[in-house]
Each structure stands twice: as structure tokens, then as C-alpha cells.
Design a protein around this motif. Sequence first.
Motif, PDB file in Angstrom:
ATOM      1  N   LEU A   1      10.657   5.305  -1.216  1.00 35.01           N
ATOM      2  CA  LEU A   1       9.766   5.218  -2.316  1.00 35.01           C
ATOM      3  C   LEU A   1       8.455   5.459  -1.947  1.00 35.01           C
ATOM      4  O   LEU A   1       7.556   5.883  -2.791  1.00 35.01           O
ATOM      5  CB  LEU A   1      10.077   3.787  -2.781  1.00 35.01           C
ATOM      6  N   MET A   2       7.968   4.980  -0.606  1.00 27.00           N
ATOM      7  CA  MET A   2       6.454   4.757  -0.380  1.00 27.00           C
ATOM      8  C   MET A   2       5.960   5.586   0.899  1.00 27.00           C
ATOM      9  O   MET A   2       4.946   6.257   0.231  1.00 27.00           O
ATOM     10  CB  MET A   2       6.267   3.208   0.033  1.00 27.00           C
ATOM     11  N   ASP A   3       6.620   5.817   1.738  1.00 32.32           N
ATOM     12  CA  ASP A   3       6.011   6.682   2.901  1.00 32.32           C
ATOM     13  C   ASP A   3       6.096   8.013   2.892  1.00 32.32           C
ATOM     14  O   ASP A   3       6.986   8.562   2.059  1.00 32.32           O
ATOM     15  CB  ASP A   3       6.594   5.982   4.156  1.00 32.32           C
TER      16      ASP A   3
ATOM     17  N   TRP B   1       1.617  -8.484  -1.223  1.00 31.65           N
ATOM     18  CA  TRP B   1       2.530  -8.873  -0.389  1.00 31.65           C
ATOM     19  C   TRP B   1       2.971  -7.864   0.492  1.00 31.65           C
ATOM     20  O   TRP B   1       3.394  -8.268   1.621  1.00 31.65           O
ATOM     21  CB  TRP B   1       3.929  -9.363  -1.156  1.00 31.65           C
ATOM     22  N   CYS B   2       2.610  -6.612   0.284  1.00 27.11           N
ATOM     23  CA  CYS B   2       3.305  -5.550   1.315  1.00 27.11           C
ATOM     24  C   CYS B   2       2.582  -5.533   2.489  1.00 27.11           C
ATOM     25  O   CYS B   2       3.437  -5.339   3.545  1.00 27.11           O
ATOM     26  CB  CYS B   2       2.975  -4.323   0.455  1.00 27.11           C
ATOM     27  N   SER B   3       1.444  -5.634   2.856  1.00 28.41           N
ATOM     28  CA  SER B   3       0.838  -5.810   4.257  1.00 28.41           C
ATOM     29  C   SER B   3       1.421  -6.875   5.117  1.00 28.41           C
ATOM     30  O   SER B   3       1.879  -6.579   6.222  1.00 28.41           O
ATOM     31  CB  SER B   3      -0.525  -5.699   4.181  1.00 28.41           C
TER      32      SER B   3
ATOM     33  N   LEU C   1       5.654  -6.104   5.262  1.00 25.73           N
ATOM     34  CA  LEU C   1       5.975  -5.129   5.986  1.00 25.73           C
ATOM     35  C   LEU C   1       5.638  -4.871   7.460  1.00 25.73           C
ATOM     36  O   LEU C   1       5.958  -4.053   8.127  1.00 25.73           O
ATOM     37  CB  LEU C   1       6.085  -3.834   5.070  1.00 25.73           C
ATOM     38  N   LYS C   2       4.222  -5.211   7.516  1.00 27.01           N
ATOM     39  CA  LYS C   2       3.871  -4.989   8.859  1.00 27.01           C
ATOM     40  C   LYS C   2       3.285  -6.178   9.952  1.00 27.01           C
ATOM     41  O   LYS C   2       3.812  -6.220  10.694  1.00 27.01           O
ATOM     42  CB  LYS C   2       2.266  -4.209   8.372  1.00 27.01           C
ATOM     43  N   ILE C   3       2.476  -7.138   9.076  1.00 22.26           N
ATOM     44  CA  ILE C   3       1.886  -8.349   9.846  1.00 22.26           C
ATOM     45  C   ILE C   3       2.965  -9.115  10.544  1.00 22.26           C
ATOM     46  O   ILE C   3       3.300  -9.426  11.664  1.00 22.26           O
ATOM     47  CB  ILE C   3       0.928  -9.188   8.964  1.00 22.26           C
TER      48      ILE C   3
ATOM     49  N   SER D   1      -4.248   7.975   6.236  1.00 16.94           N
ATOM     50  CA  SER D   1      -2.896   8.097   6.030  1.00 16.94           C
ATOM     51  C   SER D   1      -2.196   6.793   6.261  1.00 16.94           C
ATOM     52  O   SER D   1      -2.252   6.122   7.162  1.00 16.94           O
ATOM     53  CB  SER D   1      -2.689   8.668   7.601  1.00 16.94           C
ATOM     54  N   SER D   2      -1.635   6.355   5.111  1.00 16.77           N
ATOM     55  CA  SER D   2      -0.969   5.058   5.125  1.00 16.77           C
ATOM     56  C   SER D   2       0.096   5.533   4.048  1.00 16.77           C
ATOM     57  O   SER D   2       0.519   6.804   4.106  1.00 16.77           O
ATOM     58  CB  SER D   2      -1.997   4.014   4.369  1.00 16.77           C
ATOM     59  N   CYS D   3       0.802   4.504   3.195  1.00 12.09           N
ATOM     60  CA  CYS D   3       1.847   4.931   2.400  1.00 12.09           C
ATOM     61  C   CYS D   3       1.505   6.058   1.421  1.00 12.09           C
ATOM     62  O   CYS D   3       0.038   6.106   1.040  1.00 12.09           O
ATOM     63  CB  CYS D   3       2.294   4.039   1.502  1.00 12.09           C
ATOM     64  N   GLN D   4       2.368   7.324   1.250  1.00 14.41           N
ATOM     65  CA  GLN D   4       1.671   7.973   0.209  1.00 14.41           C
ATOM     66  C   GLN D   4       1.730   7.543  -1.205  1.00 14.41           C
ATOM     67  O   GLN D   4       0.722   8.017  -1.783  1.00 14.41           O
ATOM     68  CB  GLN D   4       2.949   9.290   0.384  1.00 14.41           C
ATOM     69  N   THR D   5       2.444   6.687  -1.450  1.00 15.95           N
ATOM     70  CA  THR D   5       2.079   6.039  -2.726  1.00 15.95           C
ATOM     71  C   THR D   5       1.626   4.634  -2.719  1.00 15.95           C
ATOM     72  O   THR D   5       2.246   3.893  -3.425  1.00 15.95           O
ATOM     73  CB  THR D   5       3.639   6.007  -3.460  1.00 15.95           C
ATOM     74  N   CYS D   6       0.693   4.630  -1.840  1.00 16.57           N
ATOM     75  CA  CYS D   6       0.129   3.133  -1.814  1.00 16.57           C
ATOM     76  C   CYS D   6      -0.664   2.898  -3.303  1.00 16.57           C
ATOM     77  O   CYS D   6      -1.033   3.680  -4.168  1.00 16.57           O
ATOM     78  CB  CYS D   6      -1.298   3.575  -0.811  1.00 16.57           C
ATOM     79  N   ILE D   7      -0.419   1.436  -3.387  1.00 18.76           N
ATOM     80  CA  ILE D   7      -0.849   0.864  -4.638  1.00 18.76           C
ATOM     81  C   ILE D   7      -2.269   0.944  -4.844  1.00 18.76           C
ATOM     82  O   ILE D   7      -2.818   0.886  -5.963  1.00 18.76           O
ATOM     83  CB  ILE D   7      -0.396  -0.671  -4.629  1.00 18.76           C
ATOM     84  N   PHE D   8      -3.002   1.244  -3.727  1.00 17.52           N
ATOM     85  CA  PHE D   8      -4.396   1.394  -3.775  1.00 17.52           C
ATOM     86  C   PHE D   8      -4.881   2.983  -4.144  1.00 17.52           C
ATOM     87  O   PHE D   8      -6.086   3.234  -4.028  1.00 17.52           O
ATOM     88  CB  PHE D   8      -5.138   0.993  -2.682  1.00 17.52           C
ATOM     89  N   ASN D   9      -3.945   3.759  -4.280  1.00 17.89           N
ATOM     90  CA  ASN D   9      -4.444   5.147  -4.495  1.00 17.89           C
ATOM     91  C   ASN D   9      -5.332   5.456  -5.693  1.00 17.89           C
ATOM     92  O   ASN D   9      -5.238   4.582  -6.788  1.00 17.89           O
ATOM     93  CB  ASN D   9      -2.969   6.008  -4.762  1.00 17.89           C
TER      94      ASN D   9
ATOM     95  N   GLY E   1      -5.232   4.663  -0.005  1.00 18.82           N
ATOM     96  CA  GLY E   1      -4.323   3.658   0.561  1.00 18.82           C
ATOM     97  C   GLY E   1      -5.223   3.162   1.673  1.00 18.82           C
ATOM     98  O   GLY E   1      -6.233   3.271   1.884  1.00 18.82           O
ATOM     99  N   ALA E   2      -4.534   1.801   2.012  1.00 21.69           N
ATOM    100  CA  ALA E   2      -5.060   1.183   3.171  1.00 21.69           C
ATOM    101  C   ALA E   2      -4.670   1.757   4.391  1.00 21.69           C
ATOM    102  O   ALA E   2      -3.743   2.509   4.735  1.00 21.69           O
ATOM    103  CB  ALA E   2      -4.328  -0.260   2.983  1.00 21.69           C
ATOM    104  N   SER E   3      -5.659   1.523   5.595  1.00 20.59           N
ATOM    105  CA  SER E   3      -5.415   1.816   6.883  1.00 20.59           C
ATOM    106  C   SER E   3      -4.540   0.988   7.630  1.00 20.59           C
ATOM    107  O   SER E   3      -4.577  -0.126   7.168  1.00 20.59           O
ATOM    108  CB  SER E   3      -6.667   2.099   7.492  1.00 20.59           C
TER     109      SER E   3
HETATM  110  S1  SF4 Z   1      -0.359   1.372   2.488  1.00 22.50           S
HETATM  111 FE1  SF4 Z   1      -0.783   0.404   0.422  1.00 22.50          FE
HETATM  112  S2  SF4 Z   1       1.235   0.243  -0.436  1.00 22.50           S
HETATM  113 FE2  SF4 Z   1       1.646   0.685   2.045  1.00 22.50          FE
HETATM  114  S3  SF4 Z   1       1.747  -1.325   2.744  1.00 22.50           S
HETATM  115 FE3  SF4 Z   1      -0.453  -0.736   2.739  1.00 22.50          FE
HETATM  116  S4  SF4 Z   1      -1.466  -1.622   0.997  1.00 22.50           S
HETATM  117 FE4  SF4 Z   1       0.829  -1.781   0.680  1.00 22.50          FE
END
Ligand code: SF4
Length: 376
Positions: A98-100, A177-179, A182-184, A278-286, A374-376
Motif C-alpha cells: 500500500l505505502m512504500d 500513528w504510522c511513525s 512502524l518505525k520508532i 524519499s519516504s513512503c511513496q503514498t505518504c499521508i503528507f504528500n 512525505g516525512a524523512s
Molecule cells: S513516510 Fe508518511 S505515511 Fe510513511 S510512516 Fe512516515 S509519515 Fe507515515
Amino acid sequence: MLSSNIAEIDKHDDQITIPTLRQGLLATSDKIIALEPAMPGVYFNAPDIELNYDVAVVCMSGGKDSFAALKRLLDIGFPKSKIEMWHHLVDGNEGSTLMDWAFIDDYCVKFSEAVGIPLYFSWLKHGFEGEMLKNDSKSHSHIIQTPEGLIELTRNNAKTDTRLKFPQQAASLQTRWCSSALKIDVGRRGITSQDRFIGKRVLFVTGERREESGNRARYNQLEPHAGDTLRKSKSPRKPRHIDAWRPVLHYSEEQVWQSLADWRLVAPVPYRLGWSRSSCQTCIFNGDRIWATIGQYFPEKLKAIADYERQFATAISRKGLTVSERAAIANPLIIDDQVALMQASHREYTLPIFLREGEAWKLPAGAFGIESSGAS
Ligand code: SF4
């Protein structure tokens, strides 16, 4: 210049994420130069550090700043044999796309092979999509790749919860909640779940830069990591000295690109397509223009997001416009780099990592860009 969306992400990271990670790290030090209250091992400026660590973990997103951070670590003489890279799989490893970017995981693998530094994946099982579709159910496991193989960390004590919506474009980690999910959280458990770090001095390296926002301008360059136990307790059960270091915190974007040029590293594909990050291709902040570009060149990706907006009856945008509506009101980027465009839809990364002998390095189309991507 950064868009307000990116500034909002950074503000959130600085005001919510980083202070949370700092909790419990209280004491004094006579060497501290910081805007925060004095804490042991905290340095506001630390472009050069002592290299007395047993291992360095470099968070490798596949974006320019993570490459620049790794290069700086190598340039100051940290032994390559003591470095490992960690990459968090945003879509998990169970089939979601979906995202990356399709190629990003294999790109990190190919880069790892090219530089001879091991790479370990870690992820939230079922990734972004699985977390988003939680419906009166518990959080999925964390999966951590280690030198001995995969470990799955179940979360039986997690609360039953329902999401059924995209993360909000908001400052709160509870709603965006994604950051964190899924990452931190995944990175923190990568440290705390592996006994090989007990009794060791570990350097945890990330690629944030002060120039990116006023909030990041206040980051400390060296400080204890959330997984450190030695400065939280006098006699911790699992003693770990973990320092978080941001080696390119003081770099300008120009210095980052120069660093990649000096390394002869071919600019990563998203920048070649015109993305500024370069973050998620479909980042919510696009931004609108990026959604228009996705609609033009990757229509199935736009449709997948649009279908979920319809299913949830809620748009990602706080203004209420759906991604399809936003794509319709903007002009897509014009992508000239057909080679990068071909690569963008394939999971296997087949382009060169480094330039061949005699090839000239090229600044990519997205360098110094202003489109929110997107977010870095
Ligand atoms: S790049 Fe965007 S969608 Fe992906 S985890 Fe970060 S804030 Fe969320």
C-alpha cells in the motif's frame, strides 16, 4: 523552503516523539552544551565524537540523509566491520504494497552488498495496512531480523483496538500513528530484544538535519538513546550503553548532495522522479502535485488509497478533499528519467548503486524541491 506539512511532522517529532524518548534520563554533566535541562552524555553540538563503541547501528531508509550519515561515519574512521544497517519495512513482509516504493527494500539489500555492510530488516507484522485495518483486535507482532535469524515479539498485553482510518495529519502520535508504530517502536524493540547489546557500547546513527525545520534545529547531536539503561539506573538488570548520534545534523542539503556525489552514489530513484524526499511513496503528507503525479504514473497506487478513503468515509486531508480530488486539481511532475520510472514499479532493484568509471554524477530532479512528498 519546507512546506507547512513537513514542518508539522518535524514539530510533532520534536515536541512529542523525542521528549518521550528522553524520559527518565536525568542527571548532570559539566560538558553539556544544550537547550534542554542538563543530562549525562548530552551534547547539542557533536559533529565529531570519540569512536569507542563496539558496534554502530545505522538506520538506513534508502534516502539521501541516511546515506550521508553512513558516509560520515566511515569518513571519520569508524571501522566498517563494526557497522550494521537497519531498515524498517513500512508495509511489513506479508504481502501488502500500500505505502512504500516497490524497490526500496531490495535497493537497501543491493546497497548493503555493494558496500559490504550487513543489513537487517525489522517490521510490524502486516505493516501499515494491517495496523490500519485493526478492528476490535490486538496489535500485530514485531519481527526483528538478527544475525541468528528472525525473532517474533508477540504483544499479548496490547489493548484490543479499532483503527479503520488513515493516520491523521496531526502532531499527536496517538492519531498520526504510522511513525511510531512502524518505525520508532520497531527500532526500540530491535535494541531491547537482542541480548548481544548487553554490556556493549552501541552508537545508534540517524540522519536528521537541523536545516529541515526550526524544531530540528534544536535537536541534540549526541545523547543517550531510549534503549540505554546505564544512565537510567545505577545497576540495571541489562546494562546497555546506547548513544544516539546524528552525524549530519549540521549539514545543509547542498552538503548532503555533495557527500553523495563524492561517494559517486547514484541518486536514489524517488529524487530522480522529482520527489524532494524519499519516504513512503503514498505518504499521508504528500502534496497535491505528488498525488497528481502518482495518479498519472502509478494509478493503481492512487486507487488503492482512494478505495480506503471511500471505505472509511474519511479523506486523509484535513481539508476533506480525497486524494483523487487533490490529484485532479494539480499538475503532475513531468518525469524525464525513463530508467528511474521503469525501476519505480519493480520490486527487484536492477539499476547501478554507484556510478561506473568515467560516468559523471548528476543532481536529481527532486534536489532542493519544494513539493511536499512525505516525512524523512
Ligand atoms: S513516510 Fe508518511 S505515511 Fe510513511 S510512516 Fe512516515 S509519515 Fe507515515
